[in-house]
Design a protein around this motif. Structure first.
Motif, PDB file in Angstrom:
ATOM      1  N   VAL B 109       0.838  -1.206   0.000  1.00  0.00           N
ATOM      2  CA  VAL B 109       0.000   0.000   0.000  1.00  0.00           C
ATOM      3  C   VAL B 109       0.872   1.255   0.000  1.00  0.00           C
ATOM      4  O   VAL B 109       0.613   2.206  -0.748  1.00  0.00           O
ATOM      5  CB  VAL B 109      -0.937  -0.015   1.229  1.00  0.00           C
ATOM      6  CG1 VAL B 109      -1.446   1.373   1.549  1.00  0.00           C
ATOM      7  CG2 VAL B 109      -2.100  -0.968   0.998  1.00  0.00           C
ATOM      8  N   LEU B 112       2.579   1.546  -3.554  1.00  0.00           N
ATOM      9  CA  LEU B 112       1.609   1.868  -4.602  1.00  0.00           C
ATOM     10  C   LEU B 112       1.024   3.265  -4.382  1.00  0.00           C
ATOM     11  O   LEU B 112       0.889   4.056  -5.322  1.00  0.00           O
ATOM     12  CB  LEU B 112       0.501   0.811  -4.589  1.00  0.00           C
ATOM     13  CG  LEU B 112      -0.406   0.737  -5.806  1.00  0.00           C
ATOM     14  CD1 LEU B 112       0.405   0.471  -7.055  1.00  0.00           C
ATOM     15  CD2 LEU B 112      -1.442  -0.376  -5.628  1.00  0.00           C
ATOM     16  N   GLY B 113       0.707   3.565  -3.118  1.00  0.00           N
ATOM     17  CA  GLY B 113       0.128   4.877  -2.792  1.00  0.00           C
ATOM     18  C   GLY B 113       1.074   5.998  -3.170  1.00  0.00           C
ATOM     19  O   GLY B 113       0.662   7.020  -3.727  1.00  0.00           O
ATOM     20  N   THR B 138      -8.015   6.737  -7.699  1.00  0.00           N
ATOM     21  CA  THR B 138      -8.298   7.096  -6.301  1.00  0.00           C
ATOM     22  C   THR B 138      -9.793   7.358  -6.111  1.00  0.00           C
ATOM     23  O   THR B 138     -10.372   6.932  -5.120  1.00  0.00           O
ATOM     24  CB  THR B 138      -7.506   8.339  -5.865  1.00  0.00           C
ATOM     25  OG1 THR B 138      -7.627   9.337  -6.867  1.00  0.00           O
ATOM     26  CG2 THR B 138      -6.057   8.028  -5.640  1.00  0.00           C
ATOM     27  N   THR B 178      -5.266  -4.018  -0.788  1.00  0.00           N
ATOM     28  CA  THR B 178      -4.231  -3.132  -1.321  1.00  0.00           C
ATOM     29  C   THR B 178      -4.837  -2.119  -2.288  1.00  0.00           C
ATOM     30  O   THR B 178      -4.481  -0.946  -2.269  1.00  0.00           O
ATOM     31  CB  THR B 178      -3.142  -3.963  -2.025  1.00  0.00           C
ATOM     32  OG1 THR B 178      -2.681  -4.959  -1.107  1.00  0.00           O
ATOM     33  CG2 THR B 178      -1.980  -3.103  -2.449  1.00  0.00           C
ATOM     34  N   TYR B 181      -6.838   0.489  -0.056  1.00  0.00           N
ATOM     35  CA  TYR B 181      -6.025   1.293   0.855  1.00  0.00           C
ATOM     36  C   TYR B 181      -4.972   2.123   0.135  1.00  0.00           C
ATOM     37  O   TYR B 181      -4.595   3.192   0.609  1.00  0.00           O
ATOM     38  CB  TYR B 181      -5.408   0.408   1.939  1.00  0.00           C
ATOM     39  CG  TYR B 181      -6.345   0.306   3.105  1.00  0.00           C
ATOM     40  CD1 TYR B 181      -6.285   1.230   4.140  1.00  0.00           C
ATOM     41  CD2 TYR B 181      -7.332  -0.652   3.149  1.00  0.00           C
ATOM     42  CE1 TYR B 181      -7.167   1.179   5.195  1.00  0.00           C
ATOM     43  CE2 TYR B 181      -8.223  -0.718   4.196  1.00  0.00           C
ATOM     44  CZ  TYR B 181      -8.132   0.203   5.226  1.00  0.00           C
ATOM     45  OH  TYR B 181      -9.019   0.158   6.251  1.00  0.00           O
ATOM     46  N   SER B 182      -4.485   1.645  -1.030  1.00  0.00           N
ATOM     47  CA  SER B 182      -3.507   2.471  -1.728  1.00  0.00           C
ATOM     48  C   SER B 182      -4.182   3.743  -2.236  1.00  0.00           C
ATOM     49  O   SER B 182      -3.535   4.788  -2.342  1.00  0.00           O
ATOM     50  CB  SER B 182      -2.865   1.697  -2.872  1.00  0.00           C
ATOM     51  OG  SER B 182      -3.853   1.264  -3.771  1.00  0.00           O
ATOM     52  N   ALA B 186      -2.682   7.180  -1.128  1.00  0.00           N
ATOM     53  CA  ALA B 186      -2.237   8.084  -2.187  1.00  0.00           C
ATOM     54  C   ALA B 186      -2.715   9.509  -1.902  1.00  0.00           C
ATOM     55  O   ALA B 186      -1.977  10.473  -2.098  1.00  0.00           O
ATOM     56  CB  ALA B 186      -2.770   7.617  -3.537  1.00  0.00           C
TER      57      ALA B 186
END
Lengths: 299, 305
Positions: B109, B112-113, B138, B178, B181-182, B186
């Motif tokens: 996460v 990636l975020g 997002t 993931t 949450y990413s 982000a």
């Protein structure tokens, strides 16, 4: 030491103010709700208690409030509608109501999730009918009527899979099995099969079915009537591998769930017993669960 | 002793003098001693009142709970030592799954975020599709309820019967977590990046740093410091949501409790599972508080205020 005195005085003042306000809050806000039966010792088996319609202290006077989960599954209910009297448990509920002297119009259905039916606190229903197996451990939390159906657990697997060829409990041991959480089906997996791989536990049977279809598990355990319904209508490329013997020689039974210490328990039990004796239960079973006659027993 | 209302010296000067008794020949005046004693008395009194009112509240609450008509049954249903003992080992076994998921998904996460946040803050018209894609991602995954996301990934992906794609509910569930949450993280990163004053970037660029260098050496270090508390929020939240992979049949701490509750209709295992989660969260919070404080101290030493 005047400041000390003053300190003590104001302390007392503050404390007494605090206590007074708290007590006021307690007196107003938290006045204990009197319960019918705080001690938990049921007055249910009062032998002289009348079970006539007018004497039953139901939730709504003159009505019988019956609860079940939503959705209501076949073959226990038909078309997800408990009020139509079709499906085994719907028919049983109306038969019990009739035995207690309530017409069909006086039966009020209520949607209560499986787990919510056992939560402590006041119940919103007179009894709950939801394929709940009777056990001594559960009797500590709720009252049960006498059993209205002798249930057996069965194993369902996809045709042609290795699991479908199992003929004994030992054959099941190496498989990845699944069942719905909170059911005796899961207990059978854990206590009888004792598989080498941890069983999958699903919140709903629907998820167990899709996991079986997707090949995420090898087989699921459900009660026999449900197994027949799944294999005949829902997952047609699955078959019943077999059924388990009853544990400890006593048949597992479904019972109607009542609040712990409910005044209705003895009357409802009497009604269920009467229905069993006069053959009504057998007739309803024949009508709705007749295909669930038999499957090979896994030993 | 008596307090006579007098003109006192300027307030606030008390704490800066040397302590009485230091070897500089300083003798605190009578008035100063009086003032200090008075302050001490007030502080003591405040503490005493607070302690007493806390005690009274606790006693009243206790009495209300214990004298409630349903207390004996509630106690038996939610606080049974016997069931707690039975539940704890199984709950801990399930918790191991939660912890593993937290570690793996947490790292995924964060990476990636960060990538998505950087993609959203890229400048220049050529990057427009990347920016739009990151924004769409997002928006979608923050808006999609996690439980539905899990349902689709855990139960839907295996139905596709794709060759070589796992059907393991834990891996699929971790993927779904993931994704959601990413998207959250982000946005935290992006807010952090955008909260760094533009002059910082301008100054870095004027020193001859490229856009990428300015981001890496000037903007991100400042941004990350500000992001620690909200990031920890998301991490704790993720830790609890790891339990949702039980949709696919995997047995985590809460599902392990579920199984015992279903058999016994006793709710103590839920309490055990809840406390175990809290016990896991507290050290994590303290640790990040400590890290943040340390970073702040280091920054303060730099003399930038």
């Amino acid at each position: 030491m005047r400041p000390v005195l003053r300190t003590a005085r104001s302390l007392r003042r503050a404390a007494s103010a605090a206590i007074a306000s708290l007590l006021a809050v307690v007196a107003v806000g938290c006045a204990p709700q009197p319960e019918d039966d705080a001690s938990g010792s049921a007055s249910s088996s009062a032998s002289g208690a009348s079970c006539a319609k007018g004497d039953l202290s139901t939730k709504t006077s003159g009505k019988l409030t019956v609860a079940t989960d939503e959705p209501a599954y076949e073959p226990w209910f038909k078309d997800d509608d408990p009020t139509n009297g079709e499906g085994f448990e719907s028919a049983v509920a109306y038969a019990v109501a009739k035995q207690l002297g309530y017409d069909e119009a006086d039966v009020v259905w209520q949607s209560v999730p499986f787990n919510k039916a056992f939560a402590p606190g006041a119940k919103t229903f007179d009894f709950d009918v939801n394929q709940v197996s009777i056990s001594d451990e559960r009797k500590k939390a709720v009252d049960f009527s006498s059993g209205y159906y002798d249930v057996r657990q069965a194993v369902v697997a996809l045709k042609g899979s290795a699991a479908a060829k199992a003929t004994s409990i030992a054959d099941l041991r190496k498989l990845h099995l699944g069942a719905q959480v909170g059911t005796t089906s899961l207990n059978y997996i854990q206590d009888v099969v004792k598989p080498t791989r941890q069983a999958a536990a699903y919140a709903k049977n629907d998820q167990a079915k899709s996991a079986l279809k997707n090949g995420q598990i090898d087989a699921i355990v459900v009660d026999l009537p449900t197994a027949f319904y799944i294999t005949s209508a829902e997952v047609t490329d699955a078959r019943i591998v077999g059924q388990f013997e009853n544990r400890g020689g006593t048949p597992e039974q479904f019972g109607l769930v009542l609040d712990k210490g409910s005044a209705l328990t003895s009357c409802v039990t009497t009604a269920v017993d009467a229905l069993r004796e006069d053959g009504t239960l057998a007739k309803i079973e024949q009508e709705w669960l007749s295909d669930a006659v038999d499957a090979p027993v896994l030993k | 002793m008596t307090f006579v209302k007098q003109e006192s010296g300027p307030e606030g000067a008390d704490d800066h003098g040397d302590p009485p008794g230091a070897d500089d020949g300083y003798v605190p005046s009578r008035r100063r001693l009086d003032r200090e004693r008075y302050k001490r008395d007030r502080a003591r009194r405040a503490t005493a009142v607070a302690a007493l009112s806390t005690l009274v509240s606790a006693v009243v609450l206790y009495l209300v709970v214990v004298n409630a008509p349903g207390w004996p049954r509630t106690k038996e249903t939610f606080f049974s030592a016997e069931y707690a003992r039975e539940a704890l080992p199984r709950v801990l076994e399930g918790l191991w799954l939660n912890v593993r998921l937290l570690l793996v998904c947490g790292v995924a996460v964060l990476v990636l975020g960060m990538l998505i946040a950087v993609a959203r803050t890229l400048r220049g018209p050529v990057f427009f599709p990347l920016r739009a894609l990151a924004a769409a991602y997002t928006d979608f995954f923050r808006g999609l309820p996690l439980i539905i996301n899990l349902m689709i990934v855990v139960l839907g992906v295996p139905a596709l019967r794709l060759q070589g794609v796992t059907v393991d509910p834990v891996l699929l569930g971790g993927t779904a977590l993931t994704l959601t949450y990413s998207a959250y993280v982000a946005e935290v990163f992006r807010a952090g990046i955008e909260s760094v004053h533009p002059s910082q970037r301008a100054a870095a660029r004027s020193l001859g740093l490229t856009n990428r260098q300015a981001l890496r050496h000037v903007v991100l270090p400042q941004a990350v410091r500000r992001q620690v508390p909200p990031l920890l929020n998301d991490l704790v939240s993720l830790q609890k949501d790891t339990g949702l992979v039980s949709i696919g049949g995997a047995i985590d701490a809460v599902r392990a409790a579920d199984i015992i509750v279903g058999r016994s209709l006793n709710y103590t295992p839920y309490i055990v599972a809840g406390l175990v989660f809290v016990a896991l969260t507290i050290p994590m919070t303290r640790f990040t508080d400590w890290v943040t404080a340390r970073m702040d101290r280091q920054r303060a030493q730099g003399g930038t205020t």
